[in-house]
Design a protein around this motif. Structure first.
Motif, PDB file in Angstrom:
ATOM      1  N   ALA A   1       9.601 -33.826 -36.283  1.00  0.00           N
ATOM      2  CA  ALA A   1      10.730 -33.855 -36.877  1.00  0.00           C
ATOM      3  C   ALA A   1      11.743 -34.799 -36.346  1.00  0.00           C
ATOM      4  O   ALA A   1      12.530 -35.337 -36.914  1.00  0.00           O
ATOM      5  N   SER A   2      11.665 -35.040 -34.798  1.00  0.00           N
ATOM      6  CA  SER A   2      12.770 -35.858 -34.092  1.00  0.00           C
ATOM      7  C   SER A   2      12.146 -37.274 -34.560  1.00  0.00           C
ATOM      8  O   SER A   2      12.976 -38.087 -34.184  1.00  0.00           O
ATOM      9  N   VAL A   3      10.977 -37.415 -34.972  1.00  0.00           N
ATOM     10  CA  VAL A   3      10.326 -38.968 -34.941  1.00  0.00           C
ATOM     11  C   VAL A   3      10.058 -39.284 -36.535  1.00  0.00           C
ATOM     12  O   VAL A   3      10.133 -40.612 -36.635  1.00  0.00           O
ATOM     13  N   ASN A   4      10.173 -38.224 -37.207  1.00  0.00           N
ATOM     14  CA  ASN A   4       9.740 -38.690 -38.629  1.00  0.00           C
ATOM     15  C   ASN A   4      11.115 -38.281 -39.496  1.00  0.00           C
ATOM     16  O   ASN A   4      11.171 -37.139 -39.818  1.00  0.00           O
ATOM     17  N   ALA A   5      11.971 -39.181 -39.839  1.00  0.00           N
ATOM     18  CA  ALA A   5      13.171 -39.060 -40.798  1.00  0.00           C
ATOM     19  C   ALA A   5      12.937 -38.257 -41.953  1.00  0.00           C
ATOM     20  O   ALA A   5      13.736 -37.284 -42.330  1.00  0.00           O
ATOM     21  N   GLU A   6      12.084 -38.691 -42.661  1.00  0.00           N
ATOM     22  CA  GLU A   6      11.845 -37.858 -43.916  1.00  0.00           C
ATOM     23  C   GLU A   6      11.245 -36.562 -43.847  1.00  0.00           C
ATOM     24  O   GLU A   6      11.639 -35.467 -44.552  1.00  0.00           O
ATOM     25  N   PHE A   7      10.470 -36.101 -42.953  1.00  0.00           N
ATOM     26  CA  PHE A   7       9.962 -34.750 -42.686  1.00  0.00           C
ATOM     27  C   PHE A   7      11.120 -34.190 -42.094  1.00  0.00           C
ATOM     28  O   PHE A   7      11.456 -32.708 -42.498  1.00  0.00           O
ATOM     29  N   ASN A   8      12.032 -34.658 -41.296  1.00  0.00           N
ATOM     30  CA  ASN A   8      13.250 -34.064 -40.681  1.00  0.00           C
ATOM     31  C   ASN A   8      14.241 -33.509 -41.909  1.00  0.00           C
ATOM     32  O   ASN A   8      14.692 -32.416 -41.914  1.00  0.00           O
ATOM     33  N   ARG A   9      14.273 -34.442 -42.762  1.00  0.00           N
ATOM     34  CA  ARG A   9      15.184 -34.056 -44.023  1.00  0.00           C
ATOM     35  C   ARG A   9      14.610 -32.975 -44.824  1.00  0.00           C
ATOM     36  O   ARG A   9      15.368 -32.198 -45.204  1.00  0.00           O
ATOM     37  N   LEU A  10      13.191 -33.257 -44.962  1.00  0.00           N
ATOM     38  CA  LEU A  10      12.499 -32.106 -45.845  1.00  0.00           C
ATOM     39  C   LEU A  10      12.803 -30.882 -45.424  1.00  0.00           C
ATOM     40  O   LEU A  10      12.939 -29.687 -45.922  1.00  0.00           O
ATOM     41  N   PHE A  11      12.601 -30.641 -43.967  1.00  0.00           N
ATOM     42  CA  PHE A  11      12.389 -29.446 -43.124  1.00  0.00           C
ATOM     43  C   PHE A  11      14.000 -28.974 -43.168  1.00  0.00           C
ATOM     44  O   PHE A  11      14.301 -27.605 -43.547  1.00  0.00           O
ATOM     45  N   ASN A  12      14.957 -29.649 -43.023  1.00  0.00           N
ATOM     46  CA  ASN A  12      16.440 -29.224 -42.725  1.00  0.00           C
ATOM     47  C   ASN A  12      16.910 -28.611 -43.960  1.00  0.00           C
ATOM     48  O   ASN A  12      17.380 -27.702 -44.229  1.00  0.00           O
ATOM     49  N   GLN A  13      16.554 -29.582 -45.132  1.00  0.00           N
ATOM     50  CA  GLN A  13      16.802 -29.137 -46.526  1.00  0.00           C
ATOM     51  C   GLN A  13      16.111 -27.721 -46.903  1.00  0.00           C
ATOM     52  O   GLN A  13      16.801 -26.891 -47.738  1.00  0.00           O
ATOM     53  N   ALA A  14      14.917 -27.496 -46.497  1.00  0.00           N
ATOM     54  CA  ALA A  14      14.296 -26.089 -46.963  1.00  0.00           C
ATOM     55  C   ALA A  14      14.995 -25.016 -46.068  1.00  0.00           C
ATOM     56  O   ALA A  14      15.108 -24.038 -46.725  1.00  0.00           O
ATOM     57  N   MET A  15      15.434 -25.215 -44.892  1.00  0.00           N
ATOM     58  CA  MET A  15      15.826 -24.393 -44.107  1.00  0.00           C
ATOM     59  C   MET A  15      17.371 -24.067 -44.760  1.00  0.00           C
ATOM     60  O   MET A  15      17.770 -22.783 -44.377  1.00  0.00           O
ATOM     61  N   ALA A  16      18.106 -24.962 -44.956  1.00  0.00           N
ATOM     62  CA  ALA A  16      19.376 -24.729 -45.615  1.00  0.00           C
ATOM     63  C   ALA A  16      19.400 -23.985 -46.901  1.00  0.00           C
ATOM     64  O   ALA A  16      20.218 -22.997 -46.904  1.00  0.00           O
ATOM     65  N   CYS A  17      18.339 -24.081 -47.973  1.00  0.00           N
ATOM     66  CA  CYS A  17      18.324 -23.438 -48.981  1.00  0.00           C
ATOM     67  C   CYS A  17      18.123 -21.932 -48.686  1.00  0.00           C
ATOM     68  O   CYS A  17      18.649 -20.895 -49.493  1.00  0.00           O
ATOM     69  N   THR A  18      17.121 -21.598 -47.687  1.00  0.00           N
ATOM     70  CA  THR A  18      16.952 -19.979 -47.534  1.00  0.00           C
ATOM     71  C   THR A  18      18.014 -19.548 -46.744  1.00  0.00           C
ATOM     72  O   THR A  18      18.400 -18.480 -47.070  1.00  0.00           O
ATOM     73  N   ALA A  19      18.667 -20.498 -45.928  1.00  0.00           N
ATOM     74  CA  ALA A  19      19.929 -20.031 -45.146  1.00  0.00           C
ATOM     75  C   ALA A  19      20.852 -19.569 -45.983  1.00  0.00           C
ATOM     76  O   ALA A  19      21.678 -18.491 -45.861  1.00  0.00           O
ATOM     77  N   ARG A  20      21.175 -19.893 -47.071  1.00  0.00           N
ATOM     78  CA  ARG A  20      22.177 -19.705 -48.033  1.00  0.00           C
ATOM     79  C   ARG A  20      22.211 -18.341 -48.840  1.00  0.00           C
ATOM     80  O   ARG A  20      22.839 -17.738 -48.918  1.00  0.00           O
ATOM     81  N   ILE A  21      20.735 -17.940 -48.975  1.00  0.00           N
ATOM     82  CA  ILE A  21      20.207 -16.533 -49.565  1.00  0.00           C
ATOM     83  C   ILE A  21      20.502 -15.472 -48.577  1.00  0.00           C
ATOM     84  O   ILE A  21      21.377 -14.511 -48.665  1.00  0.00           O
ATOM     85  N   THR A  22      20.137 -15.816 -47.115  1.00  0.00           N
ATOM     86  CA  THR A  22      20.145 -14.776 -46.343  1.00  0.00           C
ATOM     87  C   THR A  22      21.655 -14.752 -45.787  1.00  0.00           C
ATOM     88  O   THR A  22      22.163 -13.650 -45.592  1.00  0.00           O
ATOM     89  N   THR A  23      22.317 -15.573 -45.787  1.00  0.00           N
ATOM     90  CA  THR A  23      23.682 -15.733 -45.357  1.00  0.00           C
ATOM     91  C   THR A  23      24.745 -14.964 -46.157  1.00  0.00           C
ATOM     92  O   THR A  23      25.730 -14.401 -45.708  1.00  0.00           O
TER      93      THR A  23
END
Length: 292
Positions: free
Chosen positions: A93-115
């Motif tokens: 994720a630190s060297v692949n900007a598109e994978f970093n974006r994909l991963f962060n968006q996925a974590m953010a959407c699950t975070a909204r539900i748990t939060t």
């Protein structure tokens, strides 16, 4: 993959906007001949707590391919993700900007539900702290919601530098880049949501020891939001917890979901001998831990 296909074709959006059941022909006519956009951010357009980013991330070839290396890991040890890609997930994720974006968006959407569940069920727990650091908080969505619900809290979103540099501005939240294995910003309370299941016991103990150094003695505490596996079963989330255990095994070195006995062990070794578990309407539970 079928769910990913449906989201890419905007089928949930088509049905939702139609307002009533539709035939397959009607749906097909609405899809049209043009290629759908992959930037769709919802299963249904107006869904407040969409999981579409998680669907896209979980079906991405970079995430799927480590499962092909499981037998190799059984024979040789090591991480399936590293065997598939030559580096661990967070390194990629630190060297692949598109994978970093994909991963962060996925974590953010699950975070909204748990939060949402966390805020509704842990209101008293947040009232007694003046500052909160969300360790591994991604782009800051979770701590921003907590600060919005409890404006007296000074919020800090703490994650790797390449993560926080893409984080949006939130009122009452400061973004700090760093390494949780080296040091954690000081606060009354430290939140770790779906972080420790990524790591082996010895790494979790290192993180907890850094938390112990970072929090004030009174009313300092660590708020861990994680799956607590029930050996006897009976919980409606048990099967999902076991599935997540397989994901942790495959994608992170030493990652795993834990039972209460396993949590107790690492909490004690990390400097938190007192704890209590609070059930919330989510896959995870709250583990509230104290240094004394």
């Amino acid at each position: 993959m079928a769910l990913k296909c449906a989201v890419e074709l905007r089928i949930p959006d088509i049905i939702h906007s139609h307002g009533c059941p539709m035939t397959l022909t009607q749906i097909a006519n609405e899809i049209g001949p043009t290629s759908p956009s992959l930037d769709i951010n919802c299963l249904a357009r107006d869904a407040e707590q969409s999981l579409a980013p998680l669907v896209f991330m979980r079906n991405n070839p970079l995430i799927m391919s480590p499962f092909q290396c499981l037998s190799q890991c059984v024979k040789e040890g090591g991480s399936a993700f590293q065997k598939a890609h030559g580096r661990e997930l967070f390194e990629l994720a630190s060297v692949n900007a598109e994978f970093n974006r994909l991963f962060n968006q996925a974590m953010a959407c699950t975070a909204r539900i748990t939060t949402k569940a966390l805020i509704s069920e842990y209101e008293e727990g947040f009232r007694c702290i003046g500052s909160l650091v969300d360790v591994g908080g991604g782009t800051g969505a979770a701590v921003a919601e907590i600060v919005k619900a409890h404006p007296h809290i000074k919020g800090t979103n703490f994650d790797l530098q390449h993560v926080v540099k893409t984080a949006p501005v939130y009122n009452g939240v400061t973004h700090v880049g760093g390494d949780m294995f080296k040091a954690i910003p000081h606060a009354d309370g430290i939140l770790m949501k779906s972080i420790m299941h990524n790591w082996a016991d010895e790494n979790c103990i290192k993180i907890l020891k850094n938390c112990r150094k970072a929090i004030s003695k009174k009313p300092g505490k660590v708020i861990i939001v994680e799956v607590v596996l029930q050996p006897g079963g009976g919980d409606p989330f048990d099967n999902i917890g076991l599935m997540f255990d397989l994901v942790m095994l495959t994608h992170f070195p030493g990652g795993k979901e834990r039972t209460e006995v396993e949590w107790k062990k690492i909490l004690e070794e990390g400097g938190f001998p007192r704890y209590k578990i609070i059930k919330i309407p989510a896959l995870q539970s709250i583990i509230e831990a104290y240094p004394e």
